[in-house]
Design a protein around this motif. Sequence first.
Motif, short mmCIF file in Angstrom:
data_model
loop_
_atom_site.label_atom_id
_atom_site.label_comp_id
_atom_site.label_asym_id
_atom_site.label_seq_id
_atom_site.Cartn_x
_atom_site.Cartn_y
_atom_site.Cartn_z
N SER A 18 15.00 5.15 8.12
CA SER A 18 13.86 5.79 7.44
C SER A 18 14.31 6.46 6.14
CB SER A 18 13.22 6.84 8.34
OG SER A 18 12.74 6.24 9.51
N LEU A 19 15.45 7.11 6.19
CA LEU A 19 15.94 7.78 4.98
C LEU A 19 16.23 6.76 3.89
CD1 LEU A 19 18.36 10.34 6.70
CD2 LEU A 19 16.10 10.83 5.73
N THR A 23 14.82 3.91 3.56
CA THR A 23 13.53 3.43 3.07
C THR A 23 12.98 4.43 2.05
OG1 THR A 23 13.23 2.42 5.23
CG2 THR A 23 11.29 2.54 3.83
N GLY A 24 13.28 5.71 2.27
CA GLY A 24 12.91 6.74 1.29
C GLY A 24 13.66 6.57 -0.03
N LEU A 25 14.92 6.19 0.06
CA LEU A 25 15.69 5.93 -1.17
C LEU A 25 15.07 4.75 -1.93
CD1 LEU A 25 19.33 6.28 0.22
CD2 LEU A 25 18.15 7.89 -1.28
N LYS A 43 12.10 5.85 -3.69
CA LYS A 43 12.49 6.52 -4.94
C LYS A 43 12.77 5.50 -6.04
CE LYS A 43 15.24 8.58 -8.00
NZ LYS A 43 16.15 7.94 -8.97
N GLU A 78 8.80 1.62 12.27
CA GLU A 78 7.88 2.39 11.43
C GLU A 78 8.28 2.18 9.96
OE1 GLU A 78 7.18 6.44 12.60
OE2 GLU A 78 7.59 6.04 14.70
N SER A 79 9.58 2.17 9.71
CA SER A 79 10.07 2.00 8.34
C SER A 79 9.84 0.57 7.85
CB SER A 79 11.56 2.33 8.28
OG SER A 79 11.77 3.65 8.72
N MET A 136 6.22 0.18 6.67
CA MET A 136 5.88 0.77 5.37
C MET A 136 6.63 0.07 4.23
SD MET A 136 5.35 4.78 6.26
CE MET A 136 6.46 4.89 7.65
N TRP A 170 4.52 -1.57 1.24
CA TRP A 170 4.66 -1.05 -0.12
C TRP A 170 5.66 -1.86 -0.96
CZ3 TRP A 170 5.42 4.54 2.18
CH2 TRP A 170 4.20 4.96 2.75
N MET A 185 2.23 12.50 0.32
CA MET A 185 2.02 11.38 1.22
C MET A 185 1.63 11.89 2.60
SD MET A 185 6.00 10.18 1.91
CE MET A 185 5.54 8.53 2.33
N ASP A 225 -1.45 7.07 1.02
CA ASP A 225 -1.87 6.98 2.42
C ASP A 225 -0.77 6.30 3.22
OD1 ASP A 225 -4.44 8.12 2.50
OD2 ASP A 225 -5.35 6.32 1.66
N THR A 226 -0.42 6.88 4.35
CA THR A 226 0.58 6.25 5.22
C THR A 226 -0.10 5.74 6.48
OG1 THR A 226 0.98 8.25 6.47
CG2 THR A 226 2.32 7.93 4.50
N PRO A 227 0.54 4.80 7.16
CA PRO A 227 0.07 4.48 8.51
C PRO A 227 0.31 5.70 9.43
CG PRO A 227 1.74 2.91 7.74
CD PRO A 227 1.72 4.03 6.77
N THR A 249 2.35 7.21 11.54
CA THR A 249 3.74 6.92 11.82
C THR A 249 4.59 8.10 11.33
OG1 THR A 249 5.43 5.24 11.30
CG2 THR A 249 3.73 5.52 9.69
N TYR A 303 7.17 9.92 12.36
CA TYR A 303 8.63 9.88 12.29
C TYR A 303 9.07 9.09 11.06
CZ TYR A 303 13.33 9.82 14.48
OH TYR A 303 14.65 10.00 14.78
N GLY A 304 8.43 7.94 10.89
CA GLY A 304 8.78 7.06 9.78
C GLY A 304 8.52 7.70 8.43
N PHE A 305 7.32 8.25 8.22
CA PHE A 305 7.06 8.74 6.86
C PHE A 305 7.73 10.09 6.59
CE2 PHE A 305 2.76 10.05 8.64
CZ PHE A 305 2.82 11.41 8.37
N GLY A 325 10.74 10.59 7.54
CA GLY A 325 12.06 10.10 7.15
C GLY A 325 12.05 9.53 5.74
N ILE A 326 10.99 8.82 5.40
CA ILE A 326 10.89 8.24 4.06
C ILE A 326 10.78 9.37 3.02
CG2 ILE A 326 9.37 6.89 2.54
CD1 ILE A 326 8.92 4.98 4.91
N THR A 369 11.88 12.41 3.35
CA THR A 369 13.18 13.09 3.30
C THR A 369 14.18 12.27 2.49
OG1 THR A 369 12.69 14.06 5.45
CG2 THR A 369 14.98 14.12 4.74
N GLY A 370 14.19 10.97 2.70
CA GLY A 370 15.09 10.10 1.94
C GLY A 370 14.77 10.12 0.45
N ALA A 371 13.46 10.15 0.14
CA ALA A 371 13.06 10.20 -1.27
C ALA A 371 13.51 11.51 -1.90
CB ALA A 371 11.54 10.03 -1.38
N HIS A 383 13.66 14.48 11.72
CA HIS A 383 13.95 14.42 10.28
C HIS A 383 13.84 15.80 9.63
CE1 HIS A 383 14.99 10.34 9.63
NE2 HIS A 383 13.90 9.89 10.21
#
Lengths: 348, 473
Positions: free
Chosen positions: A147-148, A150-152, A155, A181-182, A185, A189, B174, B202-204, B206, B208-210, B212-213, B215-217, B240
């Motif tokens: 997931s992290l 996927t966040g990168l 970005k 989940e990741s 998305m 996207w 998000m 808009d996210t699904p 989810t 845990y997933g978003f 994490g996304i 946090t990663g961003a 996360h």
Amino acid sequence: MAKAPATRTAQPPVPNRERPNEPVPYAASKDELLALYKQMLLIRRFEEKAGQLYGLGFIGGFCHLYIGQEAVAVGLQSALDGEKDSVITGYRDHGHMLAYGIDPKVIMAELTGRAAGISKGKGGSMHMFSTEKKFYGGHGIVGAQVSLGTGLAFKHKYSGDGGVAMAYFGDGAANQGQVYESFNMAELWKLPIIYVIENNQYAMGTSVNRSSSEDQLYKRGESFRIPGIQVDGMDVLACRGAAEEALAWVRAGKGPIILEMKTYRYRGHSMSDPAKYRSREEVQAVRDKSDPIDHIKKLLEEQGVQEEDLKTVEQAIRKTVNEAADFAEQTPEPDVAELYTDVLVERY
Amino acid sequence: MAIEIKMPALSPTMEEGTLAKWLIKEGDTVKSGDIMAEIETDKATMEFEAVDEGTVGKILVAEGSEGVKVGTVIATLLAEGEEAGAEPAPAATEQAAESAAPDAPKDAAPAPEGGEPHKAETGARQLFEAAKHDSDIADPALPEGTEMVRMTLREALRDAMAEEMRADDRVFVMGEEVAQYQGAYKVTQGLLDEFGERRVIDTPITEYGFAGIGTGAAMGGLKPIVEFMTFNFAMQAIDHIINSAAKTNYMSGGQMRCPIVFRGPNGAASRVGAQHSQNYGPWYAAVPGLIVIAPYDAADAKGLLKAAIRSEDPVVFLENELLYGRSFDVPKLDDYVVPIGKARTMRAGKDVTIVSYSIGVGLALEAAEKLAAEGIDAEVIDLRTLRPLDTQAVLRSVKKTNRLVVVEEGWATCSIASEISAVVMEQGFDDLDAPVLRVANEDVPLPYAANLEKLALVNADKIIAAVKKVTYR
């Protein structure tokens, strides 16, 4: 008389959506091959040394070695653009850091918990980062990096910086919910990410067959429309070739892709794992038949590289690793005041 | 006998609304399921359906009427044979139509003894009512003569996000239903129109997933605002928030930051049961590496959310659904930012200190008002930030009043109230003339039944009783 049967065409079924091409092994020049060999050997010797230091009590806690899997990180990351592409992985992270050009000294000093370590000694083996080199860890919770990562990738797309994220995870993490989940998305996207499943056959002590209803892990993206490719993770040129294909797919804006790297770890899951779940013979057979370093060594010899030159390389690497180990043993532990620093960035 | 059609409550906290449009006219026949009117609440425009069959008799409230109280008769419906203009039936209770009709079959369940149909009074309503209380004291940091604007907490939060998004392209939001739906609780209303789908996402479903996304961003250098539809759903994502966001800066020796805001409603709402009614303040406040904020009024919500978005640290921003529709004065300033980690004196007093946060502050102010009538002068402190806690503000007040009651809409065990009592015992013991008392919810999962919910939740009377105990009255 009955109706004549409909005429059948001999055409193979047309896939209902675009697929990446089957990758071809990378055609490396002699110099490139030598560079890959050096990186793989550095990881092998570094990890062997880490194992020794663990045995001597210089390294504590959990320490997961990358021995046997070297071709994966080296082959894949050699295809990345270190200026813009980011890498993230789980706790078995030493090899990915070395493959991304991070100084072995600061990695080893982190393993021994010293102030000069890349995380000032406060992270340890599983928690190392270099934002400068676009290496984002080093994460201890199985699957979190997916997931992290996927966040990168989010970005990269948001900023339009042209970068691609490469997120590594194991066959064990491939069963975590957040991975899917990741995936969902990332495809929704069209995020620029390469998911790399390092299938080393064992999630700690549980084999893939015992834990995965679909053990062909490259297919795990199918229901998200993410294509997957299975790759010989013991062949560095196959790894590099797959990375090229994956990068072309992702950089063209087609969204994520999965690479399943079939590989093998020689050591236990961590230093405290006696690996009773597999036979000595099984490990030995892999070492004898498909060792990734022996394989590239043969390729080098075929290209006319002399045994003597390889010995010189070996010596230089041993020296680098020994120096890193000496440094890591001798450099001081963190100042006690460091206990309270870096909890927060700002003061409130 | 004509049936009265009353202004409906379309949300648990709705008290009044606008009758935006009639879709029927006098003389029309309607049947169950027909849409009769559009009614605007503070959150949304809702369609109002007919339940009964009949002919529309009289329309009593014209369309476009604002501030129509829930329960007001807005039209009458005539049964077959009745003439238009007939007198409406004497007022029946609202639930009468749903309860057994007089000619119900004999084997129907007997009405309970004393079983007059009655509208249940909920505990959440008490919280909601108490949230009408404003602070007596203006923020001392405000320049003198600052103009104030009355706005809802929901609008204040939206404005905070919009202002920060205008100022910094790295900020994006998000979550579930934040964009096209305009926010499940309408907090992100209008953001999609202004900032587009690149920055309002808009996210699904989810979490845990978003989480994490996001946090990663943030690790990659962006400044995400992750909205949870409620913090109850963030349980799916807590890994996360804690393992990835809170610990990264420390584990990387200060190299890798995670500037992210996790925000959404927290605490008990109205009659939503145990899984949707929990205060996570103590959970997150227990974790080093996080900033935890729980504002009470709209000015603090705006100023603190702006500070949270600007912070380089991960922030858990706990809002309260019951407060979203409440209006408060907000300073009309171009850039109103409230410092993180500073408590606020909401009411000055000398006899006892009442400390609380979030919706508990309203109850504390209500209790203080009632206590004043009995000659007890209470000081009320709003913690505003739960981590880091402004313990000095509490200790200073206790030095003055020598008595402390901590109020929390949440469980007492391992609570913020427990933490405050420990701090005051360790650092302010000599200033205390009575033991510190905690006034919190009962130690049970929040029940659904209105009477039980009311019993379970903290209220002003419980605060008053505790204050009397520590002041020996």
